[in-house]
Structure formats: C-alpha cells, structure tokens
Design a protein around this motif. Structure first.
Motif, PDB file in Angstrom:
ATOM      1  N   LEU A 149      18.845 -44.997 -30.496  1.00  9.14           N
ATOM      2  CA  LEU A 149      19.622 -44.960 -31.822  1.00  9.14           C
ATOM      3  C   LEU A 149      18.911 -45.525 -32.997  1.00  9.14           C
ATOM      4  CD1 LEU A 149      23.061 -45.920 -30.309  1.00  9.14           C
ATOM      5  CD2 LEU A 149      22.116 -43.833 -30.945  1.00  9.14           C
ATOM      6  N   ALA A 150      18.059 -46.547 -32.882  1.00 14.99           N
ATOM      7  CA  ALA A 150      17.392 -46.951 -33.713  1.00 14.99           C
ATOM      8  C   ALA A 150      16.435 -46.252 -34.269  1.00 14.99           C
ATOM      9  CB  ALA A 150      16.841 -48.505 -33.636  1.00 14.99           C
ATOM     10  N   SER A 151      15.666 -45.276 -33.668  1.00 11.34           N
ATOM     11  CA  SER A 151      14.816 -44.440 -33.945  1.00 11.34           C
ATOM     12  C   SER A 151      15.177 -43.411 -34.844  1.00 11.34           C
ATOM     13  CB  SER A 151      13.972 -43.934 -32.392  1.00 11.34           C
ATOM     14  OG  SER A 151      13.177 -44.985 -32.063  1.00 11.34           O
ATOM     15  N   MET A 152      16.535 -43.108 -34.166  1.00 17.41           N
ATOM     16  CA  MET A 152      17.246 -41.853 -34.857  1.00 17.41           C
ATOM     17  C   MET A 152      17.375 -42.302 -36.525  1.00 17.41           C
ATOM     18  SD  MET A 152      19.814 -40.637 -32.117  1.00 17.41           S
ATOM     19  CE  MET A 152      20.802 -39.449 -33.246  1.00 17.41           C
ATOM     20  N   ILE A 153      18.215 -43.491 -36.629  1.00 15.81           N
ATOM     21  CA  ILE A 153      18.487 -44.041 -38.045  1.00 15.81           C
ATOM     22  C   ILE A 153      17.639 -44.397 -38.872  1.00 15.81           C
ATOM     23  CG2 ILE A 153      20.964 -44.141 -37.242  1.00 15.81           C
ATOM     24  CD1 ILE A 153      20.432 -47.238 -37.204  1.00 15.81           C
ATOM     25  N   SER A 154      16.458 -45.008 -38.341  1.00 15.17           N
ATOM     26  CA  SER A 154      15.440 -45.464 -39.135  1.00 15.17           C
ATOM     27  C   SER A 154      14.475 -44.408 -39.643  1.00 15.17           C
ATOM     28  CB  SER A 154      14.483 -46.406 -38.223  1.00 15.17           C
ATOM     29  OG  SER A 154      13.627 -45.543 -37.262  1.00 15.17           O
ATOM     30  N   SER A 155      14.747 -43.412 -39.472  1.00 13.83           N
ATOM     31  CA  SER A 155      13.920 -42.097 -40.231  1.00 13.83           C
ATOM     32  C   SER A 155      14.047 -42.171 -41.738  1.00 13.83           C
ATOM     33  CB  SER A 155      14.214 -40.812 -39.672  1.00 13.83           C
ATOM     34  OG  SER A 155      15.369 -40.453 -40.061  1.00 13.83           O
ATOM     35  N   SER A 156      15.417 -42.841 -42.183  1.00 15.93           N
ATOM     36  CA  SER A 156      15.737 -42.947 -43.463  1.00 15.93           C
ATOM     37  C   SER A 156      14.933 -43.804 -44.338  1.00 15.93           C
ATOM     38  CB  SER A 156      17.176 -43.263 -43.682  1.00 15.93           C
ATOM     39  OG  SER A 156      17.341 -44.666 -42.925  1.00 15.93           O
TER      40      SER A 156
END
Length: 501
Positions: free
Chosen positions: A411-418
């Motif tokens: 989940l962190a990998s998904m949102i940290s793209s920002s």
C-alpha cells in the motif's frame, strides 16, 4: 462607503459593478468628490493605491461624448499607457467611450485614425508632443491628467511636459499624481494647476501584511522548470498564475495541463462563455490553477486563493499590487511568489520601493528538499486518516494471502508514487548568488553590474510586449518613452489603438 454614494451615471456604475469594485480605496474616496466638483488636485500616492480609477471614474462621468477629444492622460511609459487605456476603456464601455493610446512603435496615420474617434487620449510625452508640434492634431481637452509625474521627471520629460501645456487650453481641469514631490514637481504644479486641493496617501495603505512575498531568481529558459518545482514544493490548494500576454497564457495553460495540473487560462480574446466557465470552475474548486492576464483578472473575487505566482513580473507596481491582492483575502494568510531573472532586478527594486516592502529572495528547492517535504506531508496525511469499514474488510481479505507487513509495504508503494520529483536537481540561483545580485544592483544601480551612465536606464524585462510576442532590437532601442533614450529617436515610433478586451 461604496461607489454608489458617488451617484455616477447609471452606465458607469454598471461597469464598476461588472468589474467587481465594491468599496473605494483611500485615494479614490478622497479624490473622486473633489474631481467631480471640478477642482484641480495634486495627489501624492504610490503606485498600487488605485489612482487610475481615482481620476478615470469621475472624468468618465463628466464627459459629454460630443465627438471631440475631451480628456488627455499623460503617463511615462508605453506599458502604463496600455494599462490606463485598458482601464478607462473598460469603465467607459457602456458609455460608448473610445480611447486612443499614443506611444512609440507604430505609424502616425494609424494613431491619428484612432484619435479621430476617441474621447480620451492616453499618451506618453514624446510622441504626444510630436503630434502637437507638427500640427497633426488640434485638440482642446477639458481635462488633463499627469500620472506618475515624478517618474516622468526622472526620465527627462519635464521640458516636454511644460511644452505640452502650452498647447492646452487655459480653461481646463488639471490633475497631477506623483508618488513623491521633489522641488521640480512642486514648481510644475504651481505653474499648471489653479488653486489645487492636495491629497496624500501613505505607503502603509498599499499592501496586505498577511501576504508573504518571495522571489526566486532563474535564467529565462528555467521559468517553466522553476514553476513546476515550486508547485511541487508548495502544493497550493488554489492559485493564480499571472502572465503578461494572452499568448503566454495559452502556452502556459497547455503546458501545465500536459504536466497533470487542473489548469485553465483567462484572457480577453476568449469568448464570454469560456471566461465565465473558467471563473466558475475556479471558484467551485474544479480548477486548482487559473492562468490570467492582468486585465482579465480585474474584478475576480475569490476569497480562498492560497498562492499568487508572477510568471513574469508586471511592468508596473500597481499591477503587482493588484495581482498579489488576489490572495490573503477575508483575513486569511496568502503567498505571493515571483519568478525573476537577473535582468529584472531593477524592475524588482522599483516595485519594492513603490510598495514600501522588501521581497524575500529564496532559492528554488532541489529534488531532495521537495521529496522530503512530500514524504512528510504524506506521512501526516496517513496519520490523520480515519479508518473506514471498507478498508478493514479489504485488509482482512488481503491477510488471507499476505502478512500484515507485506500488505503495508504494498500500500505504501502505491501511494508513495506521489513523492516522485521530476526535473533537474538544481534550478536557478542559490541564496548566496541572489545576495550578490542584490549587492551589485545596490552598488551599480543595474542588475548586470553595469554603470548606469554606461549601460543606459534599466528597462526591466526584455521578455516581450504586453500585447504578444517579443520586441525586436529596433523597437527597444528606438522607444524613448520606454527607455529614456535620445529625443532624436522619437519620430521613429508611435502607436494608437482602441482597446477591445
């Protein structure tokens, strides 16, 4: 106090309402009643206090619209001439009042054609005096206004001004506005005005103390990169970017949309329906960025604008004050950010002097600084996030296949793209570089470190005309009204146009 209390003509009041003007500024509240009474005035007010409307509104109210030139406004620069002409044309649109803008750059025949149909002439001194001397125009205006008189003195136009008044009728109302009152301007006032009323507005009335004003120094080719980086770092909720030209607005809006921003342009060439749609979307937060020219943004009333960006500095301090006044409204704090080049330091210093405020020079953040801030913002967002029932169900389902740590990492990998930051690591000048530029500007009076006597008067940005495109070398060097150059060059330039925003 409201503008309705001046009892203007219905058509003029309608234009004031359309522009979104509610309460008069101090200079307007003091000057308008006196001008309506027909008295001469000397107004000491810095740029940004609303002088154009202070003299423009009462003069428009008094015009008879009899087919003659009834009013002349004399200003020091072509840029100010354009702005004042735009303002008067906009307020006079329902009165069917035409304006002619006279300055360096175009043929005599073109400007004379516009003067033939104008009630108001807005002119720089050199070309206007040429027209009078050569007998190309024969006018007897009832109202003559000198705007930025001290600036005209600094540019060497005092003798021209005195000669211009030898062509003006004795029976007239004369208005003089100046930020300062050096002895030469006081003497001029004694010569051309009759028992004038005096009005003084202090610098403290000019800018909102809740607005933080900063600037970043970059090379011309770095403007776009700097703008994106500053947006990544500051993450404004709702912002306006100001450009000088309509062409620049169109280009920048296309560029920002391509970078994933919700942005739209706003300028005078757009259809009324398009302009209304853009403003409505911005007010309802369907747009996060509005890119606008000065004229198009006049009257725009949005209280929740967090940031104003000057993609280029405006040509004059009054426009700067109007621009940054779009943020910090309704008691809220605001941020005003200007992107400048080393060549624009003289213009920056002039704005600081006129508004009585020092802007803070900062360096454009590098990639690691932006990434660190993005990560911090994301962590804070996660900490503040409420846990929803649907999220619990999703995690429980994922736990059948993964342990809780793996789920969290995914989940962190998904949102940290920002937090990804594009562009060069270093953009623009460091704070040490900026300090050296300031020291050189203070020492030599020129941002390039050239002696003022050798390098000529600073002209500010060379980034292009307010009305689109860049000027060529001949335009810049031949324009005395803008550069304060040799009077022998005046007969090579001139323009008059009817404004249609």
């Amino acid at each position: 106090m409201t503008f309705n209390e001046f009892n203007f003509k219905t058509q003029l009041q309608k234009a004031i309402d359309d522009a979104g003007f509610k309460e008069p500024s101090p200079i307007q509240a003091d000057a308008i009643p006196i001008i309506l009474e027909g008295k001469d005035i000397v107004g000491q007010a810095h740029t940004g206090t609303g002088k154009t409307a202070a003299f423009g509104l009462p003069i428009l109210n008094k015009l008879e619209c009899n087919g003659d030139v009834e009013a002349v406004v004399i200003v020091p620069t072509r840029e100010l001439a354009m702005q004042v002409s735009d303002e008067i044309f906009r307020f006079g649109k329902f009165l069917k009042i035409n304006t002619a803008t006279v300055y360096g750059g175009q043929s005599y025949s073109r400007q004379l054609k516009h003067i033939d149909n104008a009630s108001v002439i807005v002119a720089t001194p050199g070309r206007f005096l040429d027209l009078l001397r050569d007998g190309k125009i024969n006018i007897a205006p009832k109202y003559v206004i000198l705007d930025e008189a001290d600036e005209m003195l600094d540019m060497g136009f005092l003798d021209d001004i005195k000669e211009i008044f030898t062509f003006m009728p004795n029976e007239r109302q004369t208005l003089l506005f100046s930020a300062t009152m050096p002895p030469a301007i006081k003497k001029l006032a004694q010569t051309i005005l009759v028992e004038p009323e005096f009005i003084t507005i202090t610098k403290s009335d000019v800018t909102n103390s809740k607005i933080t004003q900063t600037f970043y120094v970059v090379e011309e080719k770095e403007r776009d990169d700097a703008l994106i980086r500053l947006y990544d770092f500051k993450n404004p909720e709702k912002s306006i970017i100001f450009c000088r030209t309509k062409k620049e607005v169109d280009r920048l809006s296309t560029f920002l949309v391509s970078q994933g921003f919700m942005a739209k342009g706003l300028h005078g060439d757009m259809e009324q329906r398009q302009r209304e749609e853009a403003i409505r979307a911005f007010k309802t937060s369907k747009l996060e960025i509005l890119i606008a020219t000065d004229v198009a943004a006049r009257g725009l009333d949005v209280n929740d604008v967090t940031h104003v960006f000057n993609y280029h500095l405006p040509f004059d301090s009054e426009s700067y004050v109007h621009r940054i006044g779009r943020t910090g409204r309704a008691g809220k704090e605001g941020m005003a950010v200007s992107i400048v080049t080393p060549h624009e330091f003289r213009m920056l210093q002039k704005i600081e002097k006129n508004i009585g405020t020092k802007l803070e020079g900062r360096s454009v953040p590098n990639i690691s600084s932006v990434k660190e801030k993005k990560v911090t913002d994301l962590m804070n967002k996660i900490k503040e996030q409420d846990i929803q029932d649907y999220a619990l169900a999703l995690v429980e389902e994922l736990k059948e296949e993964y342990d809780i740590s793996t789920i969290a990492y995914k989940l962190a990998s998904m949102i940290s793209s920002s937090t990804y930051v594009k562009g060069n690591n270093k953009i623009g000048k460091s704070e040490q570089d900026i300090q050296r530029l300031i020291e050189n500007a203070n020492k030599y009076g020129d941002s390039n470190g050239r002696d003022r006597n050798r390098g000529g008067r600073g002209r500010g940005s060379r980034g292009g005309s307010r009305y689109g495109g860049s000027r060529n070398r001949n335009d810049r060097s031949s324009d005395r009204e803008r550069s304060g150059g040799d009077s022998r060059r005046r007969n090579r330039s001139g323009d008059s146009r009817r404004r249609r925003d």
